[in-house]
Design an enzyme around this catalytic site. Structure first.
Site, mmCIF file in Angstrom:
data_model
loop_
_atom_site.group_PDB
_atom_site.id
_atom_site.type_symbol
_atom_site.label_atom_id
_atom_site.label_comp_id
_atom_site.label_asym_id
_atom_site.label_seq_id
_atom_site.Cartn_x
_atom_site.Cartn_y
_atom_site.Cartn_z
ATOM 1 N N GLY A 29 7.945 9.119 41.696
ATOM 2 C CA GLY A 29 8.212 9.894 42.905
ATOM 3 C C GLY A 29 7.043 9.812 43.875
ATOM 4 O O GLY A 29 5.997 9.239 43.571
ATOM 5 N N SER A 30 7.222 10.416 45.039
ATOM 6 C CA SER A 30 6.208 10.281 46.092
ATOM 7 C C SER A 30 4.891 10.953 45.704
ATOM 8 O O SER A 30 3.810 10.452 46.062
ATOM 9 C CB SER A 30 6.744 10.870 47.402
ATOM 10 O OG SER A 30 7.134 12.215 47.206
ATOM 11 N N ASP A 86 10.705 18.412 41.168
ATOM 12 C CA ASP A 86 11.496 18.832 42.333
ATOM 13 C C ASP A 86 11.402 20.343 42.529
ATOM 14 O O ASP A 86 11.457 20.820 43.648
ATOM 15 C CB ASP A 86 12.946 18.389 42.159
ATOM 16 C CG ASP A 86 13.030 16.877 42.047
ATOM 17 O OD1 ASP A 86 12.586 16.198 42.989
ATOM 18 O OD2 ASP A 86 13.473 16.377 41.004
ATOM 19 N N GLU A 105 11.114 9.902 32.138
ATOM 20 C CA GLU A 105 10.062 10.902 32.349
ATOM 21 C C GLU A 105 10.010 11.887 31.188
ATOM 22 O O GLU A 105 8.927 12.271 30.736
ATOM 23 C CB GLU A 105 10.318 11.663 33.654
ATOM 24 C CG GLU A 105 10.054 10.831 34.894
ATOM 25 C CD GLU A 105 10.399 11.558 36.180
ATOM 26 O OE1 GLU A 105 9.792 11.223 37.203
ATOM 27 O OE2 GLU A 105 11.276 12.427 36.160
HETATM 28 O O1 LIG Z 1 13.072 11.262 39.168
HETATM 29 C C1 LIG Z 1 12.096 11.579 39.841
HETATM 30 C C2 LIG Z 1 11.093 12.529 39.460
HETATM 31 O O2 LIG Z 1 11.521 13.561 38.613
HETATM 32 C C3 LIG Z 1 10.135 13.017 40.540
HETATM 33 O O3 LIG Z 1 8.962 13.377 39.885
HETATM 34 C C4 LIG Z 1 10.657 14.188 41.343
HETATM 35 O O4 LIG Z 1 11.884 13.862 41.930
HETATM 36 C C5 LIG Z 1 9.647 14.603 42.431
HETATM 37 O O5 LIG Z 1 9.521 13.579 43.344
HETATM 38 P P1 LIG Z 1 8.654 13.735 44.666
HETATM 39 O O6 LIG Z 1 7.251 13.821 44.243
HETATM 40 O O7 LIG Z 1 8.972 12.505 45.471
HETATM 41 O O8 LIG Z 1 9.138 14.971 45.363
#
Ligand SMILES: O=C[C@H](O)[C@H](O)[C@H](O)COP(=O)(O)O
Length: 232
Positions: A29-30, A86, A105
């Protein structure tokens, strides 16, 4: 400070928990990508880690930036996983899977002695559920699985809509070759009960509730990053 700067602040503080020689789970993720960029700078300076990526996307970034990788089978026990989320509550129960990587994950987090979750403060909530819960399902029998999930949710007093995740005009496919149902159940007062119910449905591969996996959260806001320990 914008959201990206908050993610960087959280990643910076989380990096201070990474010790030379560690076996590290690397999230997706970002926010996790900001962590990878900072980690890569340290690695370029001689810092030694072996990383296990939680997605193909993270693996590509690590390779591009020179972070050494191994597979989880080559290195099945890890010291620490750093990953985004999230949503998180004060018990450090998480909703993950917005990027579709929840299965790997969760496997990687479970193989780690510790997990540190990194996030900007907008993701810290009193009760989980404003963010739709990603549920990874087998491609076979997806409609039947969806009906079973609806019935299980209703039994728990949860109602709402579910949508198969799309990627453009196609159904989104996870790294493991599964679909994702995004379930907008609203507030989830009992994550354990929902987790148990979902695990009882054969077509459910995994869900995005991470319970008892995160040992620490690093949350960043306007005033910088702070550490949150799980409350009882
Ligand atoms: O599948 C993705 C993951 O669980 C990410 O860690 C989660 O969606 C958070 O992503 P972001 O840092 O882009 O908000």
């Amino acid at each position: 400070m914008d959201t990206r700067q908050m993610k960087i602040k959280a990643a910076e503080l989380a990096l201070s928990y990474v010790e030379d020689g560690m076996r590290l789970g690397i999230g997706t993720g970002s926010t996790a990508e900001e962590f990878v960029r900072l980690l890569a700078e340290k690695v370029a300076g001689g810092f030694k880690v072996q990383g296990v990526p939680t997605s193909e996307r993270t693996a590509r970034l690590c390779v591009e930036l020179g972070v050494p990788l191994m597979s989880l089978d080559e290195m099945p026990e890890l010291d620490l996983t750093i990953d985004g989320a999230d949503e998180l509550d004060r018990r450090l129960t998480l909703i993950k899977g917005g990027g579709g990587a929840l299965l790997r994950e969760k496997i990687v987090a479970a193989a780690s002695s510790r997990m540190i979750v990194i996030a900007d403060e907008t993701k810290l909530v009193e009760t989980l559920g404003a963010y739709p819960l990603p549920i990874e399902i087998n491609v076979f029998g997806g409609v039947a699985t969806r009906i079973s999930i609806e019935k299980a949710a209703v039994k728990l007093g949860l109602t709402g809509t579910m949508a198969l995740r799309m990627s453009g005009d196609d159904l989104f496919m996870t790294d493991g070759g599964h679909y994702i149902l995004d379930a907008s159940f609203g507030r989830i007062p009992d994550a354990e009960a929902l987790s148990r119910a979902l695990h009882g449905i054969p077509g459910v591969v995994e869900h995005g509730l991470f319970i008892g996996l995160a040992s620490l959260a690093v949350v960043a806001g306007e005033d910088g990053a702070r550490v949150i320990e799980p409350s009882a």
